[in-house]
Scaffold this motif. Structure first.
Motif, mmCIF file in Angstrom:
data_model
loop_
_atom_site.group_PDB
_atom_site.id
_atom_site.type_symbol
_atom_site.label_atom_id
_atom_site.label_comp_id
_atom_site.label_asym_id
_atom_site.label_seq_id
_atom_site.Cartn_x
_atom_site.Cartn_y
_atom_site.Cartn_z
ATOM 1 N N UNK A 109 0.746 -1.241 -0.103
ATOM 2 C CA UNK A 109 -0.013 0.103 0.166
ATOM 3 C C UNK A 109 0.834 1.308 -0.129
ATOM 4 N N UNK A 110 0.692 2.006 -0.817
ATOM 5 C CA UNK A 110 1.826 3.149 -1.248
ATOM 6 C C UNK A 110 1.033 4.433 -1.527
ATOM 7 N N UNK A 111 1.422 5.646 -0.952
ATOM 8 C CA UNK A 111 0.825 6.710 -1.450
ATOM 9 C C UNK A 111 1.333 7.150 -2.639
ATOM 10 N N UNK A 112 2.388 7.478 -3.035
ATOM 11 C CA UNK A 112 2.914 7.871 -4.267
ATOM 12 C C UNK A 112 4.360 7.370 -4.491
ATOM 13 N N UNK A 113 5.026 7.496 -5.559
ATOM 14 C CA UNK A 113 6.539 7.266 -5.721
ATOM 15 C C UNK A 113 7.047 8.115 -6.670
ATOM 16 N N UNK A 114 8.438 8.494 -6.486
ATOM 17 C CA UNK A 114 8.906 9.547 -7.362
ATOM 18 C C UNK A 114 10.130 8.765 -7.878
ATOM 19 N N UNK A 115 10.338 8.525 -9.150
ATOM 20 C CA UNK A 115 11.389 8.096 -9.928
ATOM 21 C C UNK A 115 12.392 8.905 -10.016
ATOM 22 N N UNK A 116 13.660 8.490 -9.972
ATOM 23 C CA UNK A 116 15.138 8.987 -9.980
ATOM 24 C C UNK A 116 15.923 8.509 -11.275
ATOM 25 N N UNK A 117 16.964 9.225 -11.601
ATOM 26 C CA UNK A 117 17.792 8.865 -12.700
ATOM 27 C C UNK A 117 18.524 7.557 -12.254
ATOM 28 N N UNK A 118 18.635 6.746 -13.397
ATOM 29 C CA UNK A 118 19.037 5.504 -13.591
ATOM 30 C C UNK A 118 18.470 4.519 -12.572
ATOM 31 N N UNK A 119 17.191 4.318 -12.565
ATOM 32 C CA UNK A 119 16.588 3.379 -11.609
ATOM 33 C C UNK A 119 15.553 2.592 -12.433
ATOM 34 N N UNK A 120 15.735 1.355 -12.434
ATOM 35 C CA UNK A 120 14.551 0.538 -12.642
ATOM 36 C C UNK A 120 13.847 -0.144 -11.530
ATOM 37 N N UNK A 121 12.633 0.343 -11.626
ATOM 38 C CA UNK A 121 11.759 -0.176 -10.632
ATOM 39 C C UNK A 121 11.176 -1.556 -11.149
ATOM 40 N N UNK A 122 11.446 -2.889 -10.529
ATOM 41 C CA UNK A 122 11.057 -4.266 -11.192
ATOM 42 C C UNK A 122 10.046 -4.775 -10.241
ATOM 43 N N UNK A 123 8.746 -5.223 -10.775
ATOM 44 C CA UNK A 123 7.766 -5.647 -10.122
ATOM 45 C C UNK A 123 7.853 -7.055 -10.220
ATOM 46 N N UNK A 124 8.365 -7.836 -9.271
ATOM 47 C CA UNK A 124 8.460 -9.333 -9.612
ATOM 48 C C UNK A 124 7.208 -9.919 -9.692
ATOM 49 N N UNK A 125 7.009 -10.932 -10.164
ATOM 50 C CA UNK A 125 5.755 -11.750 -10.202
ATOM 51 C C UNK A 125 5.317 -11.871 -8.979
ATOM 52 N N UNK A 126 3.897 -11.535 -9.030
ATOM 53 C CA UNK A 126 3.066 -11.662 -7.646
ATOM 54 C C UNK A 126 3.240 -10.336 -6.658
ATOM 55 N N UNK A 127 4.054 -9.219 -7.165
ATOM 56 C CA UNK A 127 4.162 -7.943 -6.416
ATOM 57 C C UNK A 127 2.836 -7.098 -7.021
ATOM 58 N N UNK A 128 2.214 -6.523 -6.173
ATOM 59 C CA UNK A 128 1.239 -5.587 -6.323
ATOM 60 C C UNK A 128 1.432 -4.428 -5.580
#
Length: 140
Positions: free
Chosen positions: A74-93
């Motif tokens: 459960x997340x409010x919001x996210x801010x992406x930054x330089x050179x980052x891969x946000x990887x959601x594994x199987x089953x991640x929500x």
């Protein structure tokens, strides 16, 4: 209130779609030439701060992947930054908040005008080499 939620949702969806188009980008490495990898699990109660701190650290250390392990976040919001891969594994929500008050007002452009609007679920400004990958789910 409904119109604001729809606008916020559309902005978030546009940002996510634009980031998903560039999923084959290479992520920079830290000073020793190895990508930084950081895994987040859902054992923490404040997952917004945990995930955001991992994104910030990986970017600061030269780039790499923030791996979101299987589970519900459960997340409010996210801010992406330089050179980052946000990887959601199987089953991640990642489930974003539906409370309007959880999103701070930010300066942006809407229909050609400079305005203050609510923060999108996933936000990036002047960011290079960022991506969202994996087979997990983003619900926002």
């Amino acid at each position: 209130m409904n119109r604001k939620k729809i606008t916020l949702g559309l902005i978030g969806a546009i940002l996510v779609c634009s980031l998903l188009i560039n999923t084959n980008q290479k992520i920079s490495a830290n000073s020793n030439g190895k990508p930084v990898n950081s895994t987040v699990d859902n054992s923490k109660s404040n997952t917004t701060k945990v995930i955001q701190s991992k994104i910030n650290k990986v970017s600061k250390d030269g780039g790499g992947q923030v791996n979101i392990a299987a589970g519900k976040y459960n997340v409010k919001y996210l801010e992406l930054k330089d050179n980052v891969d946000l990887h959601l594994s199987a089953g991640a929500k990642i489930v974003f908040s539906d409370k309007f008050s959880d999103f701070p007002a930010i300066q942006t452009r809407y229909e050609g005008q400079n305005v203050k609007m609510r923060h999108a679920d996933i936000y990036a400004k002047n960011v290079k080499n960022a991506s969202i990958t994996g087979s997990g789910t983003i619900d926002g």
